[in-house]
Design a protein around this motif. Sequence first.
Motif, PDB file in Angstrom:
ATOM      1  N   ARG A  37      39.441  41.676  41.080  1.00  0.00           N
ATOM      2  CA  ARG A  37      39.778  42.002  39.536  1.00  0.00           C
ATOM      3  C   ARG A  37      39.681  40.839  38.407  1.00  0.00           C
ATOM      4  O   ARG A  37      39.751  39.415  39.604  1.00  0.00           O
ATOM      5  N   ALA A  38      40.000  41.371  37.513  1.00  0.00           N
ATOM      6  CA  ALA A  38      39.856  40.357  36.315  1.00  0.00           C
ATOM      7  C   ALA A  38      41.457  40.764  35.016  1.00  0.00           C
ATOM      8  O   ALA A  38      42.165  42.014  35.513  1.00  0.00           O
ATOM      9  N   TYR A  39      42.173  39.979  35.239  1.00  0.00           N
ATOM     10  CA  TYR A  39      43.114  39.698  33.885  1.00  0.00           C
ATOM     11  C   TYR A  39      43.172  38.905  33.221  1.00  0.00           C
ATOM     12  O   TYR A  39      43.106  37.211  33.118  1.00  0.00           O
ATOM     13  N   ASN A  40      43.488  39.252  31.646  1.00  0.00           N
ATOM     14  CA  ASN A  40      43.626  38.620  30.661  1.00  0.00           C
ATOM     15  C   ASN A  40      42.522  37.371  30.718  1.00  0.00           C
ATOM     16  O   ASN A  40      42.314  36.566  30.075  1.00  0.00           O
ATOM     17  N   GLY A  41      41.124  38.527  30.826  1.00  0.00           N
ATOM     18  CA  GLY A  41      39.881  37.696  30.635  1.00  0.00           C
ATOM     19  C   GLY A  41      39.420  36.488  32.006  1.00  0.00           C
ATOM     20  O   GLY A  41      39.017  35.736  31.766  1.00  0.00           O
ATOM     21  N   ALA A  81      30.081  41.791  28.651  1.00  0.00           N
ATOM     22  CA  ALA A  81      28.864  42.980  28.247  1.00  0.00           C
ATOM     23  C   ALA A  81      29.992  44.618  28.028  1.00  0.00           C
ATOM     24  O   ALA A  81      29.279  45.029  27.334  1.00  0.00           O
ATOM     25  N   ASN A  82      31.272  44.282  29.484  1.00  0.00           N
ATOM     26  CA  ASN A  82      31.805  44.852  28.965  1.00  0.00           C
ATOM     27  C   ASN A  82      32.421  45.322  28.238  1.00  0.00           C
ATOM     28  O   ASN A  82      33.728  45.877  28.435  1.00  0.00           O
ATOM     29  N   ASP A  83      33.152  43.920  27.513  1.00  0.00           N
ATOM     30  CA  ASP A  83      33.877  43.777  26.022  1.00  0.00           C
ATOM     31  C   ASP A  83      35.212  43.934  26.900  1.00  0.00           C
ATOM     32  O   ASP A  83      36.614  44.757  26.279  1.00  0.00           O
ATOM     33  N   ARG A  84      35.644  43.126  28.420  1.00  0.00           N
ATOM     34  CA  ARG A  84      36.996  43.973  29.399  1.00  0.00           C
ATOM     35  C   ARG A  84      37.444  42.520  29.390  1.00  0.00           C
ATOM     36  O   ARG A  84      37.165  40.868  29.409  1.00  0.00           O
ATOM     37  N   GLN A  85      39.022  41.985  29.139  1.00  0.00           N
ATOM     38  CA  GLN A  85      39.743  41.058  30.215  1.00  0.00           C
ATOM     39  C   GLN A  85      40.557  42.083  31.204  1.00  0.00           C
ATOM     40  O   GLN A  85      41.115  41.112  31.777  1.00  0.00           O
ATOM     41  N   ASP A  86      40.271  43.116  31.371  1.00  0.00           N
ATOM     42  CA  ASP A  86      41.021  43.062  32.268  1.00  0.00           C
ATOM     43  C   ASP A  86      40.554  44.374  33.304  1.00  0.00           C
ATOM     44  O   ASP A  86      39.566  45.107  32.627  1.00  0.00           O
ATOM     45  N   LEU A 286      51.761  35.659  38.684  1.00  0.00           N
ATOM     46  CA  LEU A 286      50.833  35.472  39.087  1.00  0.00           C
ATOM     47  C   LEU A 286      49.280  35.421  38.335  1.00  0.00           C
ATOM     48  O   LEU A 286      48.620  34.476  38.068  1.00  0.00           O
ATOM     49  N   VAL A 287      49.563  36.427  38.862  1.00  0.00           N
ATOM     50  CA  VAL A 287      47.641  37.425  38.055  1.00  0.00           C
ATOM     51  C   VAL A 287      47.633  37.167  36.085  1.00  0.00           C
ATOM     52  O   VAL A 287      47.154  37.383  35.074  1.00  0.00           O
ATOM     53  N   GLN A 288      48.976  37.805  35.706  1.00  0.00           N
ATOM     54  CA  GLN A 288      49.440  37.561  34.464  1.00  0.00           C
ATOM     55  C   GLN A 288      49.571  36.106  33.260  1.00  0.00           C
ATOM     56  O   GLN A 288      48.362  36.624  32.436  1.00  0.00           O
ATOM     57  N   ASN A 289      50.215  35.505  34.346  1.00  0.00           N
ATOM     58  CA  ASN A 289      50.280  34.326  33.293  1.00  0.00           C
ATOM     59  C   ASN A 289      48.656  33.584  32.908  1.00  0.00           C
ATOM     60  O   ASN A 289      48.720  32.897  32.382  1.00  0.00           O
ATOM     61  N   ASN A 290      48.554  33.053  34.863  1.00  0.00           N
ATOM     62  CA  ASN A 290      47.858  32.210  34.816  1.00  0.00           C
ATOM     63  C   ASN A 290      46.848  32.289  35.956  1.00  0.00           C
ATOM     64  O   ASN A 290      46.886  31.562  37.018  1.00  0.00           O
TER      65      ASN A 290
END
Length: 294
Positions: A37-41, A81-86, A286-290
Amino acid sequence: MSKRIWLNGKLVPPEQATVNVYDHGLLYGDGVFEGIRAYNGRVFKLRTHLRRLYESAVAIRLEIPYTIDELAEAVRETIAANDRQDGYIRLCVTRGVGTLGLNPFTCEAPNVFIIVDSIKLYPAELYEQGMEIVTASTVRNHPMALSPRIKSMNYLNNILAKIEALDAGVMEAVMLNHLGYVAECTGDNIFIVRKRDGQPVVYSPPLHAGVLEGITMRAVEGLARDAGLCLERVDLTRYDLYTADEMFLTGTAAEVIPVTKVDGRVIGDGKPGKVTLSLFDAFHKLVQNNAPED
């Protein structure tokens, strides 16, 4: 912006991201994968996932033609390339093109591909109200036949149990091992909470019960320790599930989700418990902040 798939070092449109029908990943489920998973980049536990991927590959004598650093960069490149932060990342390594026989050493070279997309495993209301699950009659693969710690592309064992859940009108099922002890769910690790001497204790099955060593599972265990909770890995039976004060599941796609009913038995007071909710909140902070990448 159109989607892009990373396939063997190149970013291509989905319709061009193809593998040969002679690939042993398709013919026999011969390959390994990770869901990330990716969260906020930031990619949550990226290197931990990649280490598990490489350990799975070593266990089945599959040589990944990239280093961990190269695959980490490929994941970030695909996200950009898919322009995703999450988003949800599926990284797969197949054995590659070979003959119609089982011999894996006829395969020419592994195929590696990375998909970045969204995923919604369970409806939002289940995170608020808790979900119902059932016990599957399909037994978890014997750990001496196929180690559950190998995250292989052959998920038929889990799929058969998932079908049982859907047939029962629920979205997840608990799988027991060959000895009748609780192993895990079809796509998630399982925890229960019971009070001992008036204090909550968080229990989960031991790895030898037939458990994939979940990345989210480990992260949540760390958060529980930080909160001063006692954790124990012990063999669990259906009785332990039925009489638990709380229950929750963890997984990359599921994150942390409460369970309030098993096989028709209400867990606790039928609402997500305090420990579950505290760990849910701690995980999301945890995942949203950093979100840590290692």
